[in-house]
Design a protein around this motif. Structure first.
Motif, PDB file in Angstrom:
ATOM      1  N   GLN A  40      51.234  49.702  34.823  1.00 20.01           N
ATOM      2  CA  GLN A  40      52.548  49.339  35.223  1.00 20.01           C
ATOM      3  C   GLN A  40      52.341  48.371  37.033  1.00 20.01           C
ATOM      4  N   ARG A  41      51.634  49.385  37.635  1.00 16.91           N
ATOM      5  CA  ARG A  41      51.718  49.484  38.995  1.00 16.91           C
ATOM      6  C   ARG A  41      50.930  47.911  39.217  1.00 16.91           C
ATOM      7  N   ARG A  42      50.112  47.319  38.906  1.00 16.17           N
ATOM      8  CA  ARG A  42      48.983  46.522  38.996  1.00 16.17           C
ATOM      9  C   ARG A  42      50.402  45.470  38.832  1.00 16.17           C
ATOM     10  N   LEU A  43      50.683  45.567  37.180  1.00 17.33           N
ATOM     11  CA  LEU A  43      51.853  44.929  36.746  1.00 17.33           C
ATOM     12  C   LEU A  43      52.858  44.434  37.873  1.00 17.33           C
ATOM     13  N   GLU A  44      53.627  45.241  38.441  1.00 22.54           N
ATOM     14  CA  GLU A  44      54.251  45.063  39.510  1.00 22.54           C
ATOM     15  C   GLU A  44      53.872  44.449  40.602  1.00 22.54           C
ATOM     16  N   LEU A  45      52.370  44.728  40.785  1.00 23.73           N
ATOM     17  CA  LEU A  45      52.442  44.122  42.083  1.00 23.73           C
ATOM     18  C   LEU A  45      51.251  42.096  42.195  1.00 23.73           C
ATOM     19  N   GLY A  46      51.914  41.853  40.952  1.00 22.25           N
ATOM     20  CA  GLY A  46      50.976  40.775  40.583  1.00 22.25           C
ATOM     21  C   GLY A  46      50.330  41.237  40.186  1.00 22.25           C
ATOM     22  N   LEU A  47      49.237  41.690  40.836  1.00 23.07           N
ATOM     23  CA  LEU A  47      47.699  41.805  40.350  1.00 23.07           C
ATOM     24  C   LEU A  47      46.573  41.537  38.942  1.00 23.07           C
ATOM     25  N   THR A  48      46.015  40.724  38.926  1.00 21.56           N
ATOM     26  CA  THR A  48      45.153  40.112  37.889  1.00 21.56           C
ATOM     27  C   THR A  48      43.913  42.341  37.817  1.00 21.56           C
ATOM     28  N   GLN A  49      43.628  42.267  36.725  1.00 24.96           N
ATOM     29  CA  GLN A  49      42.205  43.077  37.383  1.00 24.96           C
ATOM     30  C   GLN A  49      41.423  42.648  38.666  1.00 24.96           C
ATOM     31  N   SER A  50      41.058  41.316  38.372  1.00 27.53           N
ATOM     32  CA  SER A  50      39.907  40.436  39.572  1.00 27.53           C
ATOM     33  C   SER A  50      40.299  41.158  40.641  1.00 27.53           C
ATOM     34  N   GLU A  51      41.977  40.864  40.878  1.00 32.87           N
ATOM     35  CA  GLU A  51      41.980  41.116  42.167  1.00 32.87           C
ATOM     36  C   GLU A  51      42.334  42.325  42.653  1.00 32.87           C
ATOM     37  N   LEU A  52      42.827  43.152  41.850  1.00 33.70           N
ATOM     38  CA  LEU A  52      42.520  44.779  42.432  1.00 33.70           C
ATOM     39  C   LEU A  52      41.257  45.342  42.566  1.00 33.70           C
ATOM     40  N   VAL A  53      40.232  44.881  41.891  1.00 41.44           N
ATOM     41  CA  VAL A  53      39.004  45.007  42.005  1.00 41.44           C
ATOM     42  C   VAL A  53      38.467  44.428  43.914  1.00 41.44           C
ATOM     43  N   GLU A  54      39.048  43.061  43.542  1.00 39.68           N
ATOM     44  CA  GLU A  54      38.703  42.272  45.324  1.00 39.68           C
ATOM     45  C   GLU A  54      39.439  43.570  46.230  1.00 39.68           C
ATOM     46  N   LYS A  55      40.830  44.041  46.047  1.00 37.27           N
ATOM     47  CA  LYS A  55      41.134  45.575  47.058  1.00 37.27           C
ATOM     48  C   LYS A  55      40.795  45.731  47.427  1.00 37.27           C
ATOM     49  N   ILE A  56      40.070  46.763  46.182  1.00 36.10           N
ATOM     50  CA  ILE A  56      39.130  47.814  46.193  1.00 36.10           C
ATOM     51  C   ILE A  56      38.211  47.376  47.030  1.00 36.10           C
ATOM     52  N   GLN A  59      38.205  47.642  50.407  1.00 37.33           N
ATOM     53  CA  GLN A  59      39.025  48.932  51.759  1.00 37.33           C
ATOM     54  C   GLN A  59      37.561  49.621  51.449  1.00 37.33           C
ATOM     55  N   GLY A  60      36.171  48.776  50.805  1.00 32.80           N
ATOM     56  CA  GLY A  60      34.728  49.735  51.568  1.00 32.80           C
ATOM     57  C   GLY A  60      34.796  50.225  50.181  1.00 32.80           C
ATOM     58  N   ASP A  61      35.319  50.535  48.686  1.00 32.78           N
ATOM     59  CA  ASP A  61      34.925  51.192  47.997  1.00 32.78           C
ATOM     60  C   ASP A  61      34.214  50.411  47.079  1.00 32.78           C
ATOM     61  N   LYS A  62      33.489  50.744  45.680  1.00 38.78           N
ATOM     62  CA  LYS A  62      33.049  50.330  45.023  1.00 38.78           C
ATOM     63  C   LYS A  62      33.354  50.263  43.781  1.00 38.78           C
ATOM     64  N   ILE A  63      33.681  48.812  43.010  1.00 38.37           N
ATOM     65  CA  ILE A  63      34.492  49.193  41.691  1.00 38.37           C
ATOM     66  C   ILE A  63      34.329  47.973  40.171  1.00 38.37           C
ATOM     67  N   THR A  64      34.041  47.639  39.426  1.00 38.22           N
ATOM     68  CA  THR A  64      34.455  46.972  38.394  1.00 38.22           C
ATOM     69  C   THR A  64      35.121  46.203  38.065  1.00 38.22           C
ATOM     70  N   PHE A  87      44.495  54.196  43.796  1.00 39.51           N
ATOM     71  CA  PHE A  87      45.546  54.537  44.149  1.00 39.51           C
ATOM     72  C   PHE A  87      45.471  54.033  45.186  1.00 39.51           C
ATOM     73  N   ARG A  88      44.713  53.832  46.277  1.00 38.31           N
ATOM     74  CA  ARG A  88      45.247  53.525  47.349  1.00 38.31           C
ATOM     75  C   ARG A  88      45.404  51.929  47.112  1.00 38.31           C
ATOM     76  N   ALA A  89      44.375  51.465  46.634  1.00 38.84           N
ATOM     77  CA  ALA A  89      44.594  49.985  46.347  1.00 38.84           C
ATOM     78  C   ALA A  89      46.023  49.730  45.915  1.00 38.84           C
ATOM     79  N   LEU A  90      46.398  50.132  45.068  1.00 33.17           N
ATOM     80  CA  LEU A  90      47.976  50.508  44.684  1.00 33.17           C
ATOM     81  C   LEU A  90      49.102  50.675  45.413  1.00 33.17           C
ATOM     82  N   GLY A  91      49.115  50.986  45.951  1.00 35.48           N
ATOM     83  CA  GLY A  91      49.967  51.885  47.321  1.00 35.48           C
ATOM     84  C   GLY A  91      49.985  53.477  48.285  1.00 35.48           C
TER      85      GLY A  91
END
Length: 114
Positions: A40-56, A59-64, A87-91
């Motif tokens: 829900q939070r990802r959708l509120e921010l208008g992010l795709t899963q790939s865009e969320l990965v890019e934000k993470i 941040q210097g973290d790794k995720i797929t 959580f850090r990437a979503l706010g």
């Protein structure tokens, strides 16, 4: 298929699933509830899963993207470090409310410790 017909079929399916043993417990599990909130939070921010990965990654973290998908689907193998990255990437401000149901009754098979 129109939206009204789809919603009716969806509701019928959900009612049928409610009758399957273990489904309610799974749908109310920590992992599924967290997945719903993150989705829900990802959708509120208008992010795709790939865009969320890019934000993470920024941040210097790794995720797929596959890990994001697992989290949103309520996979029970996800660790707290993964949740924290998301959580850090979503706010970064997280408010979790825990509600307990009725106090569980002890099973007859359960040993009593004194």
């Amino acid at each position: 298929m129109n939206k009204k017909k789809f919603n009716k079929k969806h509701n019928n399916l959900m009612n049928l699933l409610d009758q399957v043993p273990g489904v309610n417990e799974h749908m109310n599990s920590f992992e599924v509830q967290m997945g719903k909130e993150i989705f829900q939070r990802r959708l509120e921010l208008g992010l795709t899963q790939s865009e969320l990965v890019e934000k993470i990654l920024k941040q210097g973290d790794k995720i797929t993207q596959a890990t994001i998908s697992k989290v949103e689907c309520g996979d029970n193998t996800v660790g707290s470090d993964t949740y924290n990255k998301i959580f850090r990437a979503l706010g970064d401000h997280i408010e979790i409310e825990i509600k307990f149901g009725e106090y569980p009754k002890r099973s007859r098979c359960e040993p009593v410790f004194t």
